[in-house]
Structures are given as C-alpha cells and as structure tokens.
Design a protein around this motif. Sequence first.
Motif: not given
Length: 287
Positions: A245-262, A276-285
């Motif tokens: 979630x923090x990576x997503x807020x920082x715009x680091x979508x690669x890290x966000x997807x990795x952590x949320x998928x894990x 839900x967070x992963x879906x939001x990351x994918x939508x934002x990216x």
Amino acid sequence: MMRPIIVLGLAGAFLAITVHCGAEAKKKKQPEVAQVAPIDLTALDEAIRANRLVQAKTLLEQSQLARQSGPMLDLLKAEYDLARGQNDVALAGFRLLVADIGVGARAHQGAGIASIRINRIDDALGHLSAATKADGSLWRAWSALGVAYDLKRNWQAAEAAYASGVAVRPNAGEILANRGYSRLLQKRFPEALHDLKQAHGMLPGNERIETNLRLALALNGSYDDAIGISASDTELVKNLNNAGYAAWLQGDFVAARAYLSRAMEISDVYYDRAANNLAAVNAASGK
C-alpha cells in the motif's frame, strides 16, 4: 404478712442487678472492630498511570472500607474508570469535578480524553483547551488536544499542541507516537518516521506504534525494513500489505504489485484487503 413481700422485692431487685451485670459482662467481651486505614492516594495515582488496574481496584475497595472521601479520590475513581475503558462512566465522574479548584484541570483532561474515545470531538476540544489553560504541565492533555485537532484536520493547531506537550515532557513516547501518526496523515513521511522511531524506543512492545513505524518505513521506501521479521504468516501478510500500500502511494507500482501479490499467496484465506489494493494498483498503472 409484709415480710414475704419485702423478701420477694429484694430478690427481684437482686435478680435484676445480676442480669444487668451479666449483660455488661457480655458487652465487654465483644471484640472491637478494627478500623481500616485510609489509602495513600499517591500510590493509587501511580497504579492507575502504570495500568496496574488490579492493584488500583484493591486500593479503591480499601478506601471504601475506610469511608475515605474527597475530590482527589473522586478524580482517581474517574481515571480508573477511564483506564479500564468505561468512558461514559468516567466522563460523568470528570464532569462533576471540573469546577473544583484543586482537581478541575485534571478533570477537564480526563473529560477531554473520554470525549475523544466516544467521538465527541467538539466537547473534547473544549475540555482539553480548558485543561491546558488551567495547567500547562498536563502533557497528556496537550497530546490529546493534538489528536482532537487531527480529527478535525487542523494540522497547524495539532502541531502546536504536540510541540507544547513535547516541551513539557520530552521523553513521553505517547506524544511522539501521536505526532508521528499525525505527520503520516499529513504525508510528512521523513518527520513521521523520526517521531515513530523515537516513540518505539521509549515504548517498546506497543503494537500500535510498531504498526505505524512499519508503515512509515515503507512510505520512506524502506520496504524490507517495514516487512521485517514476522512472528506468524498473519503478521507477515499484514506487513506485506502495508508495504504494498505504501509503495502504491509512492507511485512505485512494481514494488506494490510484488508485495501485494506475495501477501495473497501466503495468506491462509483470501486476503481481501491485499486483493483490493492490488486491483487499485493495477487500475492506477493501467494494467
């Protein structure tokens, strides 16, 4: 004919005296009830502050047996109720004492904290402002005032309240923890991390502070430190989700997807929040 009457009268009188003396003897043999000594109010105050609520309860029961009374004891009873989560009961007790010249400032402090807990923020601001005006050394009142202003999104007033509290009690981890969380809300991530690290050092083992510290680490890009060593899969999933979630807020979508998928992979059950967070990351990216 008169003599028997005299004898009977004397016998009756003697019998009455004998019975009376026996009653006196029995009365003297009754054990005296020992008086209970009044409690040390300082000891009760310290027990409540240290969250030693069993000891505090014992002292309060002793004060009742001693028929002890007074505004300070009433204040401590209300603070005991506040410490055990009886917020409405505590608030009622504090309100009865706010006009007392000796304990009024602390009563306002307690009423303000109780009001925050039951979401009466305007009431809390009134009580806490009165407390700090009457006694500027009440650092808990300053800290709670900062929280109340945070809930109103009045960041400038919150910062001023926390600063006053820190000036009074520089080593109060509670104030630094609250200010650290306030600065997370304000997206002042480096300052938040500094406060939360200090608070964690002062209050080790506090779960709320540790959670916010991990979030602050992630929001400052220290994802591995934010995840840390977890005692269980449940804790690891929570930490991975927060880091993602923090990576997503920082715009680091690669890290966000990795952590949320894990987080979703190792969860025993479907982890809705991570999904839900992963879906939001994918939508934002755009993925």
